[in-house]
Design an enzyme around this catalytic site. Structure first.
Site, PDB file in Angstrom:
ATOM      1  N   ASP A   1     -15.231  39.118  79.694  1.00 54.85           N
ATOM      2  CA  ASP A   1     -13.917  39.014  79.060  1.00 54.85           C
ATOM      3  C   ASP A   1     -13.148  37.877  79.739  1.00 54.85           C
ATOM      4  O   ASP A   1     -12.749  38.002  80.905  1.00 54.85           O
ATOM      5  CB  ASP A   1     -13.188  40.353  79.211  1.00 54.85           C
ATOM      6  CG  ASP A   1     -11.871  40.402  78.433  1.00 54.85           C
ATOM      7  OD1 ASP A   1     -11.324  39.331  78.127  1.00 54.85           O
ATOM      8  OD2 ASP A   1     -11.393  41.517  78.174  1.00 54.85           O
ATOM      9  N   HIS A   2     -12.931  36.786  79.003  1.00 53.87           N
ATOM     10  CA  HIS A   2     -12.315  35.597  79.600  1.00 53.87           C
ATOM     11  C   HIS A   2     -10.829  35.800  79.905  1.00 53.87           C
ATOM     12  O   HIS A   2     -10.212  34.977  80.584  1.00 53.87           O
ATOM     13  CB  HIS A   2     -12.498  34.398  78.669  1.00 53.87           C
ATOM     14  CG  HIS A   2     -12.545  33.083  79.377  1.00 53.87           C
ATOM     15  ND1 HIS A   2     -12.287  32.945  80.736  1.00 53.87           N
ATOM     16  CD2 HIS A   2     -12.826  31.829  78.928  1.00 53.87           C
ATOM     17  CE1 HIS A   2     -12.397  31.680  81.071  1.00 53.87           C
ATOM     18  NE2 HIS A   2     -12.718  30.976  79.997  1.00 53.87           N
ATOM     19  N   ARG A   3     -10.236  36.905  79.416  1.00 55.38           N
ATOM     20  CA  ARG A   3      -8.854  37.209  79.789  1.00 55.38           C
ATOM     21  C   ARG A   3      -8.768  37.650  81.246  1.00 55.38           C
ATOM     22  O   ARG A   3      -7.740  37.496  81.907  1.00 55.38           O
ATOM     23  CB  ARG A   3      -8.291  38.322  78.902  1.00 55.38           C
ATOM     24  CG  ARG A   3      -8.193  37.982  77.428  1.00 55.38           C
ATOM     25  CD  ARG A   3      -7.776  39.190  76.635  1.00 55.38           C
ATOM     26  NE  ARG A   3      -8.727  40.287  76.770  1.00 55.38           N
ATOM     27  CZ  ARG A   3      -8.543  41.510  76.265  1.00 55.38           C
ATOM     28  NH1 ARG A   3      -7.439  41.800  75.604  1.00 55.38           N
ATOM     29  NH2 ARG A   3      -9.462  42.443  76.430  1.00 55.38           N
TER      30      ARG A   3
ATOM     31  N   ILE B   1     -11.771  37.324  83.574  1.00 51.00           N
ATOM     32  CA  ILE B   1     -12.723  36.620  84.432  1.00 51.00           C
ATOM     33  C   ILE B   1     -12.802  35.149  84.021  1.00 51.00           C
ATOM     34  O   ILE B   1     -12.970  34.828  82.837  1.00 51.00           O
ATOM     35  CB  ILE B   1     -14.118  37.265  84.324  1.00 51.00           C
ATOM     36  CG1 ILE B   1     -14.064  38.728  84.781  1.00 51.00           C
ATOM     37  CG2 ILE B   1     -15.145  36.484  85.130  1.00 51.00           C
ATOM     38  CD1 ILE B   1     -15.292  39.518  84.436  1.00 51.00           C
TER      39      ILE B   1
END
Length: 426
Positions: free
Chosen positions: A396-398, A400
């Site tokens: 999850d780029h939010r 990591i």
């Protein structure tokens, strides 16, 4: 008396009837299973709360029902026969009415339901309730009564109005602004190009489809790819497999992977977290509950190995074997598939290399494993054949960033290399 669907557990308000195990006229005992209900991939037995004779079955296979829905009418042992007709009017068996939290309804569907509603003349309700409903333009036949015999009281009317308000406030895509699978799709007549066969989606496949769409739409995915040298691990696995089999366990690569994953998660706790969107907080978990995807003929299940960091390889192997058997037999309960902190999807036994696994929300990362293959690898200036396994880490780029994911991958590869014979030997 009416036998109603009880609360199934935390967050479980509805399900689909997969089998009806009794028929009208059957004598049943207290605790005897009446129906089996599928909810979020688990199949749960629903028992009778009393002994008696089944007077009327109110559900059928395929019905979607929610908490409080009448399953059957029973003549209790030693009691007077139940008056089934009023109850049947109060809770018509022809259509189950799921709660909005469990089934993502749209305003169009509610309007369609209202159009099908029967007259409320036979509904059990006080004159005052009827007057209020008439003034508000509410058909009482669409309101679920909570009192004995399906009688409607003020709390039931209030709950129905609140439900309509929630549905009216929803974005057009659905309860969370996300369209259900196929909701906006164009209907295509494929038969005009050739012969076709149609196969209805099972309740389980519908659940998987809904969850995958929700996860994909809610999480901005990035996937990190690499390869890990499992030559030594595979040799250890082959060496000690006979010893594990004597203990009733099958030593596969998966328990070894779990050990490596836990070691990497301890170094990078952000991968063992969840995003609390309501509070704008990242929840770092100090426990390691590892979900392992299991492929069955029924569909994909993800049972959770709890406290994986505290278990030996033998214990992990035994638990994985037990979960695989339960998944194939559809015996997994909801508790078996909840509370995971990180998921592993291993396709190595089937084939294929890299793929992009979808994050299992509310987790923030998932590890995908492909099939190992012998490749020429340069080691100490020499080319050697090594067994290399492709891995893919979606996150999850939010929560990591790419640099963090790269460092996690490096430490994961190192964790694979650091598994020693002493840890595998019994």
């Amino acid at each position: 008396m009416d036998l109603r669907l009880p609360k199934l557990g935390e967050g479980a308000e509805s399900g689909t009837v997969v089998s009806v195990l009794v028929k009208e006229g059957d004598a049943v005992t207290k605790g005897q299973t009446l129906i089996e209900l599928e909810n979020e991939k688990a199949v749960a037995p629903i028992p009778s709360t009393t002994a008696g004779t089944i007077a009327k079955i109110r559900v059928k296979e395929g019905d979607k029902i929610s908490v409080g829905h009448v399953i059957a009418t029973i003549n209790e042992t030693g009691g007077a026969p139940a008056k089934a007709a009023p109850a049947a009017k109060a809770a018509p068996a022809k259509r189950a009415e799921p709660e909005p939290e469990a089934e993502e309804e749209s305003e169009a569907e509610v309007a369609a339901e209202d159009g099908e509603a029967e007259s409320d003349a036979a509904v059990a309700a006080a004159p005052s309730i009827r007057k209020i409903a008439r003034e508000l333009g509410i058909n009482l036949a669409k309101v679920r009564g909570s009192e004995r015999g399906g009688r409607i009281v003020m709390d039931d009317l209030r709950a129905y109005i609140q439900r309509l308000q929630k549905l009216a406030a929803q974005p057009r895509g659905g309860a969370a602004g996300t369209p259900r699978p196929g909701a906006l799709a164009e209907r295509i007549d494929f038969s005009k190009w050739g012969e076709i066969t149609k196969k209805p989606m099972s309740p389980l496949r519908k659940t998987i489809a809904r969850r995958m769409v929700e996860n994909w739409n809610a999480v901005p995915h990035v996937t990190q790819f690499d390869e890990v040298d499992i030559t030594s691990l595979n040799e250890l696995r082959k060496k000690f497999s006979p010893t594990y089999e004597k203990k009733g366990a099958k030593l596969t690569l998966t328990p070894l992977v779990i050990k490596a994953v836990v070691a990497a998660l301890k170094k990078h706790p952000i991968f063992n977290s969840s995003l609390d969107e309501a509070a704008d907080e990242i929840v770092l978990k100090e426990y390691f509950h590892i979900g392992v995807a299991v492929d069955t003929e029924h569909g994909l299940f993800v049972p959770v190995i709890r406290s994986a960091d505290k278990k030996s390889l033998l214990e992990l192997s035994q638990e994985l074997n037990a979960f695989a058997d339960k998944a194939r037999d559809r015996k997994l309960g909801l508790d078996d598939m909840q509370g995971g902190t990180f998921t592993i999807s291993n396709q190595g036994g089937i084939g294929g290399a890299h793929f992009t696994p979808i994050v299992n929300k509310p987790e923030v990362a998932i590890l995908g494993l492909g099939r190992g293959a012998l490749k020429p690898v340069v080691r100490d200036g020499k080319i050697e054949p090594r067994l290399m396994m492709p891995i893919a880490i979606s996150y999850d780029h939010r929560v990591i960033d790419g640099g963090t994911a790269a460092r996690f991958t490096v430490d994961l590869l190192e964790a694979f290399a650091n598994i020693k014979e002493a840890e595998v030997k019994l």
